[in-house]
Design a protein around this motif. Structure first.
Motif, PDB file in Angstrom:
ATOM      1  N   LEU A  81       0.866  -1.169   0.000  1.00  0.00           N
ATOM      2  CA  LEU A  81       0.000   0.000   0.000  1.00  0.00           C
ATOM      3  C   LEU A  81       0.906   1.222   0.000  1.00  0.00           C
ATOM      4  CD1 LEU A  81      -2.807   1.319   0.203  1.00  0.00           C
ATOM      5  CD2 LEU A  81      -2.603   1.115   2.701  1.00  0.00           C
ATOM      6  N   ALA A  82       0.816   2.035  -1.048  1.00  0.00           N
ATOM      7  CA  ALA A  82       1.620   3.249  -1.176  1.00  0.00           C
ATOM      8  C   ALA A  82       0.774   4.445  -0.754  1.00  0.00           C
ATOM      9  CB  ALA A  82       2.102   3.418  -2.608  1.00  0.00           C
ATOM     10  N   LEU A 111      -7.194  -0.840   5.439  1.00  0.00           N
ATOM     11  CA  LEU A 111      -6.263  -1.906   5.821  1.00  0.00           C
ATOM     12  C   LEU A 111      -6.934  -3.279   5.737  1.00  0.00           C
ATOM     13  CD1 LEU A 111      -4.244  -0.395   8.810  1.00  0.00           C
ATOM     14  CD2 LEU A 111      -3.531  -0.668   6.419  1.00  0.00           C
ATOM     15  N   ALA A 112      -8.194  -3.350   6.119  1.00  0.00           N
ATOM     16  CA  ALA A 112      -8.905  -4.626   6.043  1.00  0.00           C
ATOM     17  C   ALA A 112      -9.123  -5.051   4.589  1.00  0.00           C
ATOM     18  CB  ALA A 112     -10.242  -4.518   6.771  1.00  0.00           C
ATOM     19  N   GLU A 113      -9.435  -4.098   3.731  1.00  0.00           N
ATOM     20  CA  GLU A 113      -9.677  -4.406   2.319  1.00  0.00           C
ATOM     21  C   GLU A 113      -8.393  -4.795   1.588  1.00  0.00           C
ATOM     22  OE1 GLU A 113     -10.581  -2.039  -1.801  1.00  0.00           O
ATOM     23  OE2 GLU A 113     -11.366  -1.171   0.048  1.00  0.00           O
ATOM     24  N   VAL A 114      -7.342  -4.004   1.772  1.00  0.00           N
ATOM     25  CA  VAL A 114      -6.100  -4.215   1.039  1.00  0.00           C
ATOM     26  C   VAL A 114      -5.241  -5.300   1.690  1.00  0.00           C
ATOM     27  CG1 VAL A 114      -3.967  -3.085   0.250  1.00  0.00           C
ATOM     28  CG2 VAL A 114      -6.136  -1.836   0.197  1.00  0.00           C
ATOM     29  N   ASN A 115      -5.271  -5.348   3.016  1.00  0.00           N
ATOM     30  CA  ASN A 115      -4.468  -6.290   3.793  1.00  0.00           C
ATOM     31  C   ASN A 115      -2.988  -6.258   3.366  1.00  0.00           C
ATOM     32  OD1 ASN A 115      -3.950  -8.218   5.737  1.00  0.00           O
ATOM     33  ND2 ASN A 115      -4.420  -9.925   4.376  1.00  0.00           N
ATOM     34  N   VAL A 159       2.327   9.108   9.164  1.00  0.00           N
ATOM     35  CA  VAL A 159       1.913   7.780   8.696  1.00  0.00           C
ATOM     36  C   VAL A 159       2.138   6.749   9.801  1.00  0.00           C
ATOM     37  CG1 VAL A 159       2.292   5.954   6.991  1.00  0.00           C
ATOM     38  CG2 VAL A 159       2.367   8.361   6.285  1.00  0.00           C
ATOM     39  N   ALA A 160       3.301   6.806  10.431  1.00  0.00           N
ATOM     40  CA  ALA A 160       3.609   5.853  11.500  1.00  0.00           C
ATOM     41  C   ALA A 160       2.598   5.955  12.637  1.00  0.00           C
ATOM     42  CB  ALA A 160       5.029   6.094  12.023  1.00  0.00           C
ATOM     43  N   SER A 161       2.251   7.171  13.018  1.00  0.00           N
ATOM     44  CA  SER A 161       1.268   7.363  14.094  1.00  0.00           C
ATOM     45  C   SER A 161      -0.078   6.765  13.724  1.00  0.00           C
ATOM     46  CB  SER A 161       1.117   8.853  14.411  1.00  0.00           C
ATOM     47  OG  SER A 161       2.330   9.378  14.880  1.00  0.00           O
ATOM     48  N   ARG A 162      -0.490   6.970  12.488  1.00  0.00           N
ATOM     49  CA  ARG A 162      -1.763   6.415  12.029  1.00  0.00           C
ATOM     50  C   ARG A 162      -1.715   4.892  12.038  1.00  0.00           C
ATOM     51  NH1 ARG A 162      -5.484   8.722   8.122  1.00  0.00           N
ATOM     52  NH2 ARG A 162      -4.812  10.642   9.107  1.00  0.00           N
ATOM     53  N   LEU A 163      -0.604   4.324  11.557  1.00  0.00           N
ATOM     54  CA  LEU A 163      -0.475   2.862  11.514  1.00  0.00           C
ATOM     55  C   LEU A 163      -0.527   2.249  12.912  1.00  0.00           C
ATOM     56  CD1 LEU A 163       2.245   2.496   8.744  1.00  0.00           C
ATOM     57  CD2 LEU A 163      -0.204   1.981   8.564  1.00  0.00           C
ATOM     58  N   VAL A 164       0.137   2.884  13.851  1.00  0.00           N
ATOM     59  CA  VAL A 164       0.113   2.376  15.226  1.00  0.00           C
ATOM     60  C   VAL A 164      -1.299   2.475  15.793  1.00  0.00           C
ATOM     61  CG1 VAL A 164       0.936   2.835  17.577  1.00  0.00           C
ATOM     62  CG2 VAL A 164       2.565   2.763  15.671  1.00  0.00           C
ATOM     63  N   ALA A 165      -1.977   3.590  15.543  1.00  0.00           N
ATOM     64  CA  ALA A 165      -3.354   3.752  16.020  1.00  0.00           C
ATOM     65  C   ALA A 165      -4.276   2.693  15.431  1.00  0.00           C
ATOM     66  CB  ALA A 165      -3.868   5.149  15.685  1.00  0.00           C
ATOM     67  N   LEU A 166      -3.962   2.241  14.216  1.00  0.00           N
ATOM     68  CA  LEU A 166      -4.773   1.221  13.542  1.00  0.00           C
ATOM     69  C   LEU A 166      -4.280  -0.196  13.832  1.00  0.00           C
ATOM     70  CD1 LEU A 166      -5.160   3.038  10.108  1.00  0.00           C
ATOM     71  CD2 LEU A 166      -6.955   2.680  11.826  1.00  0.00           C
ATOM     72  N   GLU A 179      -0.626  -5.936  -6.648  1.00  0.00           N
ATOM     73  CA  GLU A 179       0.547  -5.899  -5.797  1.00  0.00           C
ATOM     74  C   GLU A 179       0.763  -4.544  -5.145  1.00  0.00           C
ATOM     75  OE1 GLU A 179       0.899  -7.029  -9.073  1.00  0.00           O
ATOM     76  OE2 GLU A 179       0.718  -9.136  -8.548  1.00  0.00           O
ATOM     77  N   ILE A 180       0.473  -3.470  -5.847  1.00  0.00           N
ATOM     78  CA  ILE A 180       0.662  -2.120  -5.312  1.00  0.00           C
ATOM     79  C   ILE A 180      -0.646  -1.354  -5.426  1.00  0.00           C
ATOM     80  CG2 ILE A 180       1.879   0.071  -5.510  1.00  0.00           C
ATOM     81  CD1 ILE A 180       4.286  -1.414  -6.538  1.00  0.00           C
ATOM     82  N   ARG A 181      -1.159  -0.947  -4.276  1.00  0.00           N
ATOM     83  CA  ARG A 181      -2.360  -0.114  -4.224  1.00  0.00           C
ATOM     84  C   ARG A 181      -1.952   1.253  -3.702  1.00  0.00           C
ATOM     85  NH1 ARG A 181      -7.141  -3.119  -3.340  1.00  0.00           N
ATOM     86  NH2 ARG A 181      -8.146  -1.097  -3.390  1.00  0.00           N
ATOM     87  N   MET A 182      -2.667   2.285  -4.076  1.00  0.00           N
ATOM     88  CA  MET A 182      -2.340   3.643  -3.677  1.00  0.00           C
ATOM     89  C   MET A 182      -3.478   4.269  -2.900  1.00  0.00           C
ATOM     90  SD  MET A 182      -0.669   4.646  -7.275  1.00  0.00           S
ATOM     91  CE  MET A 182      -1.914   3.655  -8.067  1.00  0.00           C
ATOM     92  N   ALA A 183      -3.114   5.105  -1.922  1.00  0.00           N
ATOM     93  CA  ALA A 183      -4.116   5.792  -1.113  1.00  0.00           C
ATOM     94  C   ALA A 183      -3.528   7.082  -0.570  1.00  0.00           C
ATOM     95  CB  ALA A 183      -4.561   4.902   0.049  1.00  0.00           C
ATOM     96  N   ASP A 184      -4.405   8.057  -0.362  1.00  0.00           N
ATOM     97  CA  ASP A 184      -4.023   9.276   0.341  1.00  0.00           C
ATOM     98  C   ASP A 184      -3.940   8.952   1.829  1.00  0.00           C
ATOM     99  OD1 ASP A 184      -4.035  11.254  -1.796  1.00  0.00           O
ATOM    100  OD2 ASP A 184      -6.210  10.916  -1.871  1.00  0.00           O
TER     101      ASP A 184
END
Length: 133
Positions: free
Chosen positions: A25-26, A59-63, A81-88, A45-50
């Motif tokens: 996920l980019a 995250l559930a959809e793309v896994n 990004v790191a803060s968001r990932l940890v929160a999720l 293999e590579i999905r993109m998102a804001d």
């Protein structure tokens, strides 16, 4: 690194650094990617998102196994990004990409100090794709 340059490097990653079993996920400015010549084909293999699209549902959809973003983008940086990932509660790997970063160890230390359980590292592009002079 701007989002246009980041998207150019994503094209180089597609098909060589991932396999069918690995999903990336980019995170970046998808609208800019769509509005420029940096047209990226949709790929399994590579999905993109804001950054705003980086949600539990995405995250559930793309896994994704791996999340990539620029170290610094126009509207966010890798600590955001790191803060968001940890929160999720993301359990995969996160790599921030930079072309020329004066002190990558400083950025690495800051992200790891704030999020010690996140699998985070920095990829410097000369190591990834070589220099094009």
């Amino acid at each position: 690194m701007d989002d246009f340059a980041f998207s150019s490097h994503l094209r180089r990653l597609d098909g060589i650094s991932t396999t069918r079993e690995t999903c990336v996920l980019a995170i970046g400015d998808v609208a800019l990617w769509r509005d420029t010549k940096a047209r990226l084909e949709r790929s399994d293999e590579i999905r993109m998102a804001d950054l705003a699209e980086l949600t539990a549902a995405t995250l559930a959809e793309v896994n994704p196994d791996l999340i990539l973003s620029p170290v610094v983008a126009a509207r966010f940086d890798c600590l955001d990004v790191a803060s968001r990932l940890v929160a999720l509660d993301f359990q995969g790997s996160y790599r921030a990409i930079a072309r020329n970063l004066p002190d990558p160890k400083l950025v690495l230390a800051e992200v790891r100090a704030n999020h010690p359980d996140l699998d985070f590292d920095i990829m410097l592009l000369p190591q990834l794709v070589g220099r094009s002079n």
